[in-house]
Design a protein around this motif. Structure first.
Motif, PDB file in Angstrom:
ATOM      1  N   ASP A   1       3.926   1.504  -1.120  1.00  0.00           N
ATOM      2  CA  ASP A   1       4.572   1.597  -2.429  1.00  0.00           C
ATOM      3  C   ASP A   1       3.633   2.230  -3.451  1.00  0.00           C
ATOM      4  OD1 ASP A   1       6.926   0.541  -1.552  1.00  0.00           O
ATOM      5  OD2 ASP A   1       6.544  -1.489  -2.295  1.00  0.00           O
ATOM      6  N   ARG A   2       2.345   1.823  -3.424  1.00  0.00           N
ATOM      7  CA  ARG A   2       1.377   2.394  -4.364  1.00  0.00           C
ATOM      8  C   ARG A   2       1.186   3.885  -4.099  1.00  0.00           C
ATOM      9  NH1 ARG A   2      -1.415  -2.474  -3.350  1.00  0.00           N
ATOM     10  NH2 ARG A   2      -2.804  -1.406  -1.873  1.00  0.00           N
TER      11      ARG A   2
ATOM     12  N   LYS B   1       4.246   5.752  -5.331  1.00  0.00           N
ATOM     13  CA  LYS B   1       4.298   5.742  -6.788  1.00  0.00           C
ATOM     14  C   LYS B   1       3.302   6.735  -7.372  1.00  0.00           C
ATOM     15  CE  LYS B   1       3.984   2.716 -10.818  1.00  0.00           C
ATOM     16  NZ  LYS B   1       3.721   1.340 -11.314  1.00  0.00           N
ATOM     17  N   GLU B   2       2.081   6.762  -6.820  1.00  0.00           N
ATOM     18  CA  GLU B   2       1.071   7.698  -7.321  1.00  0.00           C
ATOM     19  C   GLU B   2       1.505   9.136  -7.084  1.00  0.00           C
ATOM     20  OE1 GLU B   2      -2.422   6.492  -5.288  1.00  0.00           O
ATOM     21  OE2 GLU B   2      -2.689   4.662  -6.483  1.00  0.00           O
TER      22      GLU B   2
ATOM     23  N   ARG C   1       0.836  -1.209   0.000  1.00  0.00           N
ATOM     24  CA  ARG C   1       0.000   0.000   0.000  1.00  0.00           C
ATOM     25  C   ARG C   1       0.871   1.260   0.000  1.00  0.00           C
ATOM     26  NH1 ARG C   1      -3.040  -2.794   4.002  1.00  0.00           N
ATOM     27  NH2 ARG C   1      -2.224  -1.385   5.599  1.00  0.00           N
TER      28      ARG C   1
END
Length: 246
Positions: A28-29, A32-33, A26
């Protein structure tokens, strides 16, 4: 970007590892976003800047030169931001390397350009890490030392579970109150508006990111005799690798 924890061992350990891996995914997402959003904004700024540069021809010479300088500065900031985000999103690489040889290579490149860089002789310093990002870390540290102190001294010594890398200069040092904030993106220790001397504040942010990704830590302190000392502690093996091989 560290590898996921292995789902092996007693059921309690497997359950905790699975929860940790889910949390990591979570995060990492989220990162990244966020990075993609900043990269998109920086990329889209190029178009209006290009239009502004085209329209400058209609200005008087003095105003045109100043406006061109401002646009060039903004363009460099955008390029540096995109490069920084690209570095943050690189897949992690871990391979055997000799930290001393890596540091010597960066120092030798600068000496070939006539820069005053001293030190780094000694025994091999084997570890696992990302050669590309560690070279970038070293280049940023030496660039700062040479920019502000005109000379850089390097020492590398073994510790119980890794190495202590020290870069010193004879510059003005820093405000101790800013020691931690200087590792944040876009925070600069040099307060003038001249980007050629102060940069845009991403060098130390990149250094800390690389050091943390290798399981180490970095600190800034003023030398009693004047100048700045940057101390980097790097383990021979990252915590995740140690868990996976134990």
């Amino acid at each position: 970007l560290a590898p996921s924890l292995p789902l092996t061992g007693p059921s309690e350990i497997v359950s905790a590892s699975a929860a940790f891996n889910e949390m990591q995914a979570r995060l990492d997402r989220l990162l990244k976003e966020r990075s993609e959003m900043v990269a998109a904004i920086a990329h889209d700024l190029r178009t209006p800047l290009a239009r502004l540069a085209f329209r400058l021809d209609a200005l008087p010479a003095g105003a045109r030169d100043k406006a061109t300088a401002d646009i060039d500065e903004m363009s460099r900031m955008i390029e540096a931001t995109l490069e920084f985000i690209h570095d943050q999103n690189r897949a992690p690489v871990r391979e055997p390397l000799d930290l001393r040889l890596l540091v010597e290579s960066v120092a030798d490149d600068l000496r070939d350009l006539g820069r005053d860089v001293r030190g780094v002789e000694g025994a091999p310093a084997p570890m696992t890490g990302d050669p590309w990002s560690l070279r970038r870390m070293m280049a940023n540290l030496l660039d700062n030392a040479l920019k502000y102190g005109h000379a850089a001294r390097i020492s590398l010594a073994p510790e119980r579970d890794g190495y202590r890398l020290v870069v010193e200069d004879d510059g003005p040092g820093i405000d101790p109150a800013l020691a931690e904030r200087l590792f944040m993106p876009f925070v600069r220790g040099e307060t003038s508006r001249n980007r050629s001397t102060g940069g845009i504040g991403l060098g130390l942010a990149s250094v800390k990111s690389i050091v943390l990704a290798h399981g180490g830590h970095v600190a800034l302190e003023n030398r009693p005799e004047g100048g700045l000392r940057v101390t980097v502690h790097l383990p021979r093996q990252s915590v995740v690798e140690a868990v996976q091989t134990s």
